[in-house]
Design a protein around this motif. Structure first.
Motif, PDB file in Angstrom:
ATOM      1  N   VAL A  53      -0.406  -4.399   6.057  1.00 12.74           N
ATOM      2  CA  VAL A  53       0.543  -3.439   6.625  1.00 12.74           C
ATOM      3  C   VAL A  53       0.636  -2.195   5.746  1.00 12.74           C
ATOM      4  O   VAL A  53       0.618  -1.059   6.240  1.00 12.74           O
ATOM      5  N   VAL A  79      -0.185   1.650   6.897  1.00 10.50           N
ATOM      6  CA  VAL A  79       0.801   2.738   6.846  1.00 10.50           C
ATOM      7  C   VAL A  79       0.300   3.860   5.942  1.00 10.50           C
ATOM      8  O   VAL A  79       0.480   5.049   6.237  1.00 10.50           O
ATOM      9  N   GLN A 118       5.484  -2.013   4.447  1.00 12.92           N
ATOM     10  CA  GLN A 118       5.660  -0.730   5.127  1.00 12.92           C
ATOM     11  C   GLN A 118       6.269   0.303   4.173  1.00 12.92           C
ATOM     12  O   GLN A 118       5.866   1.474   4.159  1.00 12.92           O
TER      13      GLN A 118
END
Length: 499
Positions: free
Chosen positions: A82, A86, A204
């Motif tokens: 993730v 991002v 994130q």
């Protein structure tokens, strides 16, 4: 046109795909003999109306639960993916040869300029220009160390809130559904999903930070496990585009800040452990607001990762802090502020002879720090912790006063041990720090002198006592010698005149 299969037929087909024909037939017989109506499953909270969706969800849950979970490693593998995704948003160009050379020159100049401004030597680690994704790779292990204790608390609170705290099925779920769940431990599943969702949120946040940071030390935390000095060229160039300052000056200014941080974290042995232990102490004391968490997850499908992530991102931490947390937070804020203040002061001294725009760049960094950004908001929501050193200006004033009055060498000596390091009380009134420090040293000198006098007095008494004892021992020896046969005394032989 084929006829749509009935609800029972859909569930039979789904069970066959999951369990095989024989086991599916046995499960169907068990469900029918229990009097269960399969159409009721569609109205159960969190149950997909389409059996094929339910089958896919259960297959996903089995895969999650069966993943190698050595201390939550599988969760953080997902968080890593993730974070990289991002970091790539909006582009993550590879470091070009020209950027690598610019970083090398800027960091070499930074070390030369800092040698004049501080007695702390260079970090000695590699000097590197990295992409945003590479920044994630280098720093995520420390983010995991910081956030893991909170993830465990979140997972347990989520299981408690959803009624799956113990093994087996959640409260209120028809036991006949156990056959459909295929032996899945719902408590373990929800705890696993809670840890996974939280790790993904941290990923994130780290990925968002990767698009903003200039190096490895922007947060004030030591995010590298080994000594190194990093620059992220894509972010340096993006920052310089909005300034009326030559890009080369921006690179040199930020390189000096990064190298100054690296010197501190490398050559102040206690600093890293103090910072990370304060973060861990704070994180381990975090309590989850169960009522707020219950409101957040009341209407979600716990197998829908996106819904779960959104619910956990809404702020679920209790606003109340324990006494231990308050102490940890005060210590953390003080150290972060003093790090930032020292770096700001040393950087200003190092670049002053070389960069015409040093003063506006310093002020620009101050405003950027005060404004914060989306990544800091993310971590405040996730960990309930403010990463910005709010008292950095006070710390900069303190370090400036120490440098002016005592010089750089004695200023840097204050990093030698936590016992001589400035405190939160010193930041309350940085202008009088030196006078209070001198008074404290004078009081300490008085105590030392009193102790010395006491010790010397005791030694003097002991020496006199030993001389007296020696004299008495000599007299006793003489008396014994007089009473020997060769030199008889009146106590040993009778007087011949006595009758």
């Amino acid at each position: 046109m084929s006829e749509q299969p009935s609800g029972a037929e859909q569930w039979r087909r789904m069970l066959e795909s999951m369990l095989g024909p024989d086991a599916a037939a046995e499960a169907m017989r068990a469900l029918e003999s229990s009097g269960m109506d399969l159409s009721r499953l569609e109205s159960m909270p969190g149950m997909p109306s389409d059996p094929s969706q339910f089958a896919a969800a259960m297959a996903q849950m089995r895969q999650v639960l069966s993943a190698d979970d050595d201390g939550g490693s599988s969760d953080w593998k997902v968080a890593h993916d993730v974070a990289r995704q991002v970091a790539h948003l909006g582009g993550d160009p590879a470091v070009s040869a020209a950027q690598a050379e610019s970083a090398r020159r800027a960091l070499q100049a930074a070390d030369l300029w800092l040698d004049v401004a501080t007695d702390l030597p260079p970090s000695g680690g590699p000097q590197q220009a990295v992409s945003r994704a590479e920044w994630v790779e280098r720093t995520l292990p420390v983010w995991r160390q910081v956030a893991d204790p909170v993830g465990v608390s979140v997972a347990q609170a989520l299981a408690t809130t959803m009624g799956t705290d113990g093994p087996g099925l959640p409260e209120g779920l028809d036991p006949a559904a156990a056959g459909l769940l295929g032996g899945v431990d719902m408590g373990a599943m929800v705890r696993k999903l809670g840890r996974l969702s939280f790790a993904m949120q941290v990923g994130q946040g780290a990925g968002t930070l990767a698009r903003e940071v200039f190096g490895a030390t922007d947060t004030g935390l030591p995010l590298l496990t080994d000594p190194a000095v990093l620059l992220v060229p894509a972010n340096l160039d993006a920052f310089a585009e909005d300034l009326d300052v030559p890009t080369d000056e921006v690179w040199h200014f930020l390189a000096v800040r990064e190298a100054a941080h690296a010197r501190l974290f490398t050559h102040v042995p206690w600093l890293r452990s103090q910072l990370l232990s304060a973060v861990e102490q704070y994180a381990r004391g975090i309590e989850i607001d169960l009522r707020q968490l219950e409101d957040a997850v009341r209407d979600i499908d716990p197998t829908d990762m996106e819904q779960l992530r959104s619910a956990l991102a809404g702020g679920i931490f209790s606003p109340e802090r324990t006494e231990s947390q308050e102490r940890a937070l005060s210590r953390l804020e003080t150290i972060l502020a003093l790090i930032e203040g020292w770096v700001e002061e040393v950087t200003a001294a190092a670049v002053a002879p070389h960069l015409p725009h040093a003063v506006p760049l310093r002020e620009m960094l101050r405003r950027r720090r005060a404004a914060g950004g989306p990544a800091e908001d993310t971590f405040r929501t996730l960990v309930g912790l403010e990463l910005r050193p709010r008292r950095a200006r006070d710390a900069a004033l303190l370090w400036a006063a120490v440098t002016r009055e005592l010089g750089a060498a004695e200023r840097d000596e204050l990093w030698s041990h936590p016992d001589v390091f400035p405190t939160a009380e010193d930041l309350d009134d940085p202008g009088t720090y030196l006078s209070r420090r001198e008074s404290s040293r004078a009081e300490g000198a008085d105590v030392d002198e009193a102790l010395t006098m006491m010790l010397e007095g005791n030694l003097g008494y002991s020496e006199g006592a030993r001389e007296h004892d020696a004299a008495r021992a000599a007299d006793s020896a003489a008396a014994e010698s007089a009473g020997s046969p060769e030199q008889a005394g009146p106590e040993d032989d009778e007087d011949p005149e006595r009758g």
